[in-house]
Design an enzyme around this catalytic site. Structure first.
Site, PDB file in Angstrom:
ATOM      1  N   ASN A 142      45.224  -6.042   6.069  1.00  0.00           N
ATOM      2  CA  ASN A 142      46.396  -5.164   5.986  1.00  0.00           C
ATOM      3  C   ASN A 142      46.521  -4.066   7.208  1.00  0.00           C
ATOM      4  OD1 ASN A 142      43.825  -4.116   4.741  1.00  0.00           O
ATOM      5  ND2 ASN A 142      44.744  -2.071   4.402  1.00  0.00           N
ATOM      6  N   SER A 187      50.837  -7.920  -4.779  1.00  0.00           N
ATOM      7  CA  SER A 187      51.357  -6.508  -5.245  1.00  0.00           C
ATOM      8  C   SER A 187      52.916  -6.195  -4.966  1.00  0.00           C
ATOM      9  CB  SER A 187      50.628  -5.271  -4.597  1.00  0.00           C
ATOM     10  OG  SER A 187      51.280  -4.076  -4.960  1.00  0.00           O
ATOM     11  N   CYS A 229      41.226  11.534  12.066  1.00  0.00           N
ATOM     12  CA  CYS A 229      41.734  12.698  11.465  1.00  0.00           C
ATOM     13  C   CYS A 229      42.510  12.384  10.314  1.00  0.00           C
ATOM     14  CB  CYS A 229      42.131  13.463  12.628  1.00  0.00           C
ATOM     15  SG  CYS A 229      41.279  14.662  13.350  1.00  0.00           S
TER      16      CYS A 229
END
Lengths: 142, 397
Positions: free
Chosen positions: B154, B202, B328
């Protein structure tokens, strides 16, 4: 992740004091690219007063905003006053930081202390600076 | 701040529901609100709707309707597959094999199994993110019951050699699950051609609604329910069905089945245009993932001397939505495990952007990104002490 305050976004989008001071009286570099942030802070001192401060930072929005704020805060202060600037003061001046970004304010304090330490060393006087043990990167769980 | 243009390049995070999907769903919130478990007309109406959705979802991946078990998310499907297949077949053995770059819903399910007495073997990947089928063959032992390797990653979009690996698992009599959440609806996914025993997909990843997903489990393969206490989904997954969402998943599957060839050609052309444009305009740039065995809509780039989140925020100010692989932007403050596993230098991993395209993107959108990103990178580099050091080093020779 928590959102940034408008003050943080303002300093990130239009940071103050970006750049280098070629004939700086003190320079401090802290952080690590692996952790995602490196700050370099330059100060110019005239008769114990910080007349100019500039920075270069590799890092996230909070890292750039805290660099901008800490350089704003030190300008016009005496070296002794600058030594008392804490990470909490930097974060507070920015209207707060998301919890996971508090380490950026710690890094800003460390960068300032490191530049002040360099200033004392260049002057050839014993440095009163206590560089905080890097508390900046307490990695949380995934 | 209002940007001139809105360019959404984060389709790996989620896609908008197709208008026809929403239209199909709406009656099932109000008029056709029945519970599929009830025998009265209202119940039967809802039951018929989810069975129709099941048939459409099955058709998209070349399965039989009775092999489709509806769930709420890709993460649930992956947890169901790992835990359910391992637990139902633990009398045969207690070793499972996964790749190091699986989604956390596979890796964390594997960790949980490890705590309950299973052993887990983690297969490495090469610099382009490929699992070597020979590694899988070597890793399988007498105790192995399940292998789980994702169809495509992904983050970097690398498409894994699933057929080659399933040939091995078939021969050795080991179950094979693949997480096809990133691929379903974008490239052809056929359970028989892939040779898998279980597959996760999904809905919101391919223009369906959030909250509707499925696990394919091949007929006669045993799986232990993870949610108990009801007869729904043939007793494999308790809980009143999310009827509108499942109807939406069915519709999204029907649209995808007809549209995949067009999706692939439209999006791959735009992705290639974006890649070429950025490579031409930005130096010190690394393309992550496999050059050819890659999802048509994925572009993952690492840029030296700049940090991902700050690029993401500046792009956002220009109306451009992307993801970042930087430390981050994750709560863990660690760079992506996928980039670490493919050997990306930890410093440049923090300067990673993931751009995933969709059918709504146009050539103008792509040109807008090609125009906006380079000055952002330049501005951040001029602010970066790492860039300054590099320039000084270059000058010093």
């Amino acid at each position: 992740m928590e959102q940034y305050s408008s003050k943080v976004m303002e300093h990130f989008a239009h940071p103050h004091n970006v750049g280098e001071i070629p004939d700086a009286d003190g320079v401090g570099t802290v952080g690590n690219p692996v952790c995602g942030d490196v700050m370099r802070l330059y100060i110019k001192v005239d008769k114990d007063v910080i007349t100019d401060a500039k920075f270069k930072t590799f890092g996230c929005g909070a890292a750039i905003a805290t660099s901008s704020m800490v350089t704003d805060l030190v300008k016009g202060k005496t070296v002794g006053e600058a030594l008392k600037i804490s990470n909490a003061a930097v974060a507070e001046a920015l209207g707060g930081l998301p919890k996971v970004k508090m380490h950026c304010s710690v890094l800003a304090e460390e960068a300032l202390k490191s530049a002040l330490d360099d200033y004392y060393k260049k002057k050839g006087v014993p440095s009163p600076v206590k560089i905080p043990a890097s508390s900046g990167h307490e990695h949380e769980m995934e | 701040m209002l940007a001139v243009r809105n360019v959404y390049l984060d389709h790996a995070a989620t896609t908008p529901a197709h208008p026809k999907v929403v239209e199909a769903m709406l009656p099932y919130f109000t008029d056709k609100f029945g519970n599929p478990s009830n025998l009265h007309d209202r119940g039967r109406e809802a039951k018929n709707a989810i069975e129709e959705a099941r048939a459409k979802t099955a058709a998209l991946i070349g399965a039989r309707p009775e092999e489709i078990f509806f769930t709420s998310s890709g993460a649930e499907s992956n947890n169901f597959a790992l835990k359910g297949l391992a637990q139902a077949n633990s009398q045969k053995g207690r070793n499972i094999i996964v790749s190091q770059i699986e989604h956390f819903s596979v890796l964390h399910a594997a960790k949980t199994l490890e705590k309950s007495g299973f052993t887990v073997t983690y297969l490495p990947v090469d610099k382009q993110g490929l699992v070597d089928p020979a590694d899988a063959a070597r890793a399988i032992n007498k105790d192995t019951v399940l292998v789980s390797i994702m169809h495509a990653n992904n983050e970097i979009g690398t498409i894994e050699p699933i057929k080659e690996i399933s040939a091995i698992t078939r021969e050795k009599g080991v179950l094979f699950h693949t997480d096809a959440v990133a691929t379903t609806g974008w490239i052809p996914v056929d359970v028989k051609a892939l040779g898998v025993d279980a597959l996760s997909l999904s809905g919101h990843q391919f223009y369906g609604p959030k909250g509707a997903a499925a696990l394919y489990v091949r007929k006669n393969v045993r799986i232990k329910p993870q949610i108990e206490g009801g007869i729904q989904e043939d007793g494999r997954r308790a809980g009143t069905e999310n009827v509108p969402a499942l109807v939406g998943l069915g519709k999204a599957s029907e649209i995808a089945a007809a549209e995949i060839p067009r999706r692939m050609s439209h999006i791959a052309a735009l992705r290639d245009r974006l890649q070429k444009g950025l490579v031409e305009r930005i130096d010190h740039l690394v393309i992550n993932g496999h050059p050819s065995s890659r999802l048509p809509n994925h572009l993952n780039v690492s840029l030296w001397y700049v940090e991902g989140e700050s690029m993401l925020l500046f792009l956002n100010m220009e109306g451009i939505s992307v993801s970042s692989g930087s430390a981050c932007t994750s709560r863990s403050l660690k760079a992506s495990h996928v980039l670490t596993c493919i050997g990306t230098d930890a410093a440049v991993a923090n300067g990673t952007l993931l751009m995933t395209l969709g059918m709504g993107n146009t050539a103008e959108d792509i040109d807008y990104v090609i125009e906006k990103l380079p000055p952002i990178v330049q501005r951040l580099r001029e602010m970066s002490p790492l860039y300054e050091d590099m320039i000084k080093k270059e000058k010093a020779g």
